[in-house]
Design a protein around this motif. Structure first.
Motif, PDB file in Angstrom:
ATOM      1  N   PHE A  49      -7.919   6.861  -8.858  1.00  0.00           N
ATOM      2  CA  PHE A  49      -7.870   7.433 -10.210  1.00  0.00           C
ATOM      3  C   PHE A  49      -6.849   6.722 -11.099  1.00  0.00           C
ATOM      4  O   PHE A  49      -5.730   6.427 -10.663  1.00  0.00           O
ATOM      5  CB  PHE A  49      -7.524   8.923 -10.141  1.00  0.00           C
TER       6      PHE A  49
ATOM      7  N   GLY B 105       3.859   6.633  -5.599  1.00  0.00           N
ATOM      8  CA  GLY B 105       2.712   7.540  -5.534  1.00  0.00           C
ATOM      9  C   GLY B 105       1.559   7.202  -6.455  1.00  0.00           C
ATOM     10  O   GLY B 105       0.748   8.073  -6.789  1.00  0.00           O
TER      11      GLY B 105
ATOM     12  N   LYS C  21      -0.631   2.480  -4.163  1.00  0.00           N
ATOM     13  CA  LYS C  21      -0.534   1.147  -3.548  1.00  0.00           C
ATOM     14  C   LYS C  21      -0.886   1.174  -2.056  1.00  0.00           C
ATOM     15  O   LYS C  21      -1.689   0.359  -1.590  1.00  0.00           O
ATOM     16  CB  LYS C  21       0.870   0.558  -3.760  1.00  0.00           C
ATOM     17  N   ASN C  22      -0.298   2.104  -1.330  1.00  0.00           N
ATOM     18  CA  ASN C  22      -0.652   2.219   0.086  1.00  0.00           C
ATOM     19  C   ASN C  22      -2.109   2.623   0.263  1.00  0.00           C
ATOM     20  O   ASN C  22      -2.804   2.138   1.166  1.00  0.00           O
ATOM     21  CB  ASN C  22       0.247   3.259   0.772  1.00  0.00           C
TER      22      ASN C  22
ATOM     23  N   LYS D  83       1.983  11.660  -5.008  1.00  0.00           N
ATOM     24  CA  LYS D  83       2.538  11.637  -3.670  1.00  0.00           C
ATOM     25  C   LYS D  83       2.764  12.990  -3.007  1.00  0.00           C
ATOM     26  O   LYS D  83       2.522  13.137  -1.822  1.00  0.00           O
ATOM     27  CB  LYS D  83       3.839  10.850  -3.670  1.00  0.00           C
TER      28      LYS D  83
HETATM   29  N1  LIG Z   1      -4.388   6.362  -8.143  1.00  0.00           N
HETATM   30  C1  LIG Z   1      -4.670   7.223  -7.143  1.00  0.00           C
HETATM   31  N2  LIG Z   1      -5.934   7.686  -6.981  1.00  0.00           N
HETATM   32  C2  LIG Z   1      -6.213   8.555  -5.989  1.00  0.00           C
HETATM   33  N3  LIG Z   1      -5.298   9.031  -5.110  1.00  0.00           N
HETATM   34  C3  LIG Z   1      -4.031   8.590  -5.223  1.00  0.00           C
HETATM   35  C4  LIG Z   1      -3.659   7.673  -6.240  1.00  0.00           C
HETATM   36  N4  LIG Z   1      -2.343   7.434  -6.122  1.00  0.00           N
HETATM   37  C5  LIG Z   1      -1.914   8.137  -5.084  1.00  0.00           C
HETATM   38  N5  LIG Z   1      -2.936   8.853  -4.533  1.00  0.00           N
HETATM   39  C6  LIG Z   1      -2.815   9.797  -3.391  1.00  0.00           C
HETATM   40  O1  LIG Z   1      -1.452   9.992  -3.125  1.00  0.00           O
HETATM   41  C7  LIG Z   1      -1.109   9.542  -1.821  1.00  0.00           C
HETATM   42  C8  LIG Z   1       0.192   8.762  -1.888  1.00  0.00           C
HETATM   43  O2  LIG Z   1      -0.009   7.555  -2.600  1.00  0.00           O
HETATM   44  P1  LIG Z   1       0.411   6.129  -2.040  1.00  0.00           P
HETATM   45  O3  LIG Z   1       1.061   6.280  -0.697  1.00  0.00           O
HETATM   46  O4  LIG Z   1      -0.725   5.196  -2.115  1.00  0.00           O
HETATM   47  O5  LIG Z   1       1.527   5.749  -3.097  1.00  0.00           O
HETATM   48  P2  LIG Z   1       2.345   4.389  -3.230  1.00  0.00           P
HETATM   49  O6  LIG Z   1       2.000   3.814  -4.562  1.00  0.00           O
HETATM   50  O7  LIG Z   1       2.134   3.529  -2.054  1.00  0.00           O
HETATM   51  O8  LIG Z   1       3.838   4.964  -3.307  1.00  0.00           O
HETATM   52  P3  LIG Z   1       5.238   4.362  -2.804  1.00  0.00           P
HETATM   53  O9  LIG Z   1       5.601   3.266  -3.736  1.00  0.00           O
HETATM   54  O10 LIG Z   1       6.197   5.503  -2.934  1.00  0.00           O
HETATM   55  O11 LIG Z   1       5.047   3.933  -1.377  1.00  0.00           O
HETATM   56  C9  LIG Z   1      -2.297   8.697  -1.369  1.00  0.00           C
HETATM   57  O12 LIG Z   1      -2.476   8.789   0.012  1.00  0.00           O
HETATM   58  C10 LIG Z   1      -3.451   9.281  -2.128  1.00  0.00           C
HETATM   59  O13 LIG Z   1      -3.964  10.379  -1.424  1.00  0.00           O
END
Ligand SMILES: Nc1ncnc2c1ncn2[C@@H]1O[C@H](COP(=O)(O)OP(=O)(O)OP(=O)(O)O)[C@@H](O)[C@H]1O
Length: 313
Positions: free
Chosen positions: A54, A89, A92-93, A304
């Motif tokens: 999203f 959040g 990226k992951n 997150k």
């Molecule tokens: N853009 C998005 N669309 C859909 N779900 C998302 C999105 N961003 C985050 N999420 C949800 O939130 C959870 C946490 O996000 P994620 O671990 O990918 O964040 P990140 O960008 O890697 O954060 P960080 O930099 O703190 O590691 C994901 O497992 C997912 O379920």
């Protein structure tokens, strides 16, 4: 044994051996490295990104182009190196997981996908020499076993510069290093570095009354590579990865708005097999905190903490 039965037995045995060694059959039981010529499923990747990610139109566009282009190239000149940047959040992951799953069905559980977290796997600066050695052996061993191995480095901004430089030879345009070719591997680097620059651009668009979908890659790509390069705290600072143009794509993740957080909440409810109650969606979204102080547009933890917050309802 009489000759006819013996013939039948030999025939059956060789048919069985042939069948077992037939890759499609064998790989139904044991995870196999994708063979040359195995194409990525571009439609499936697009569909997953379209429906599950999203508020990230830029990341979607770059990832699709990068991954599909790379996998369609039978003879890449170097491994694919993606650098994913953005606020906490923002996905990226999550996207790394989606890419991994597109290449190796079992995603992060695949034996060909390797996740390193700086503070977990390389916590002590004093051990850098040892880590370098281990990392070299690990990457070499895994790429020897499967050319299309995927390596994900989380918290890249906290990775010791010495280790970043240690990864460098693997990303370069070498045909082979000590008999191993790294050109079909994928390296994904994740960091919060540049998140503030991305937010600033997004905020400028918002303040000028423009849609965030109007932000173009060129609005961010250079700001990002220069900003990260010049930031002493970014870890990638002066790192030869950027210096030598070894990163193929900088992928910006925009900060998430209230409506995106709501989308994450709905997706999470659905993944738990429950029906959507908009009251609950609103309650959970309202529990999140937003910035900047005045306008309160962007969720400071992205999506997150959605999962944990939802457990209360
Ligand atoms: N853009 C998005 N669309 C859909 N779900 C998302 C999105 N961003 C985050 N999420 C949800 O939130 C959870 C946490 O996000 P994620 O671990 O990918 O964040 P990140 O960008 O890697 O954060 P960080 O930099 O703190 O590691 C994901 O497992 C997912 O379920």
């Amino acid at each position: 044994l009489e000759p006819v039965s013996l013939g039948i037995a030999i025939g059956a045995a060789s048919a069985l051996t042939g069948y077992l060694s037939y890759p499609r059959f064998y790989c139904g039981f044991v995870e196999c490295c994708p063979r040359d010529g195995d194409r990525p499923n571009a439609t499936a990747l697009k569909e997953v990104l379209d429906t599950k990610l999203f508020g990230q139109h830029l990341a979607k566009e770059v990832i699709l182009k990068a991954v599909v282009g790379f996998k369609n190239n039978a003879n890449p000149k170097k491994p694919l190196a993606l650098s994913l940047h953005g606020w906490a959040g923002t996905g990226k992951n999550y996207v790394s997981q989606i890419i991994a799953e597109n290449i190796h069905k079992q995603g992060l559980k695949s034996k060909f996908v390797h996740l390193f977290v700086s503070t977990l796997h390389f916590p002590h600066d004093r051990n850098v020499t040892q880590y370098k050695d281990q990392l070299h052996k690990w990457i070499r061993g895994n790429v020897s076993a499967c050319a299309s191995s995927v390596f994900i480095f989380d918290e890249m901004d906290k990775l010791h510069p010495g280790l970043i430089d240690a990864i460098k030879p693997f990303l370069d345009y070498y045909d082979q290093i000590d008999g191993v070719s790294y050109r079909k591997a994928i390296f994904i680097f994740l960091s919060n570095a540049g998140g503030d620059l991305i937010t600033k651009v997004a905020l400028d668009f918002w303040r000028n009354g423009k849609d965030r979908e109007q932000i173009l890659l060129k609005d961010l790509e250079q700001i990002l590579s220069l900003g990260v390069f010049n930031n002493k705290n970014s870890g990638l600072w002066h790192s030869s990865l950027i210096d030598k143009n070894l990163i193929d794509y900088f992928v910006p993740f925009l900060p998430l708005e209230y409506k995106h957080v709501k989308m994450c909440i709905r997706a999470e409810i659905q993944s738990r097999g429950n029906g959507i109650d908009e009251e609950v969606v609103k309650k959970v979204a309202d529990e999140m905190t937003f910035f900047p102080k005045g306008e309160k547009i962007y969720s400071d933890k992205g999506c997150k903490t959605v999962q944990a917050k939802l457990d209360f309802y």
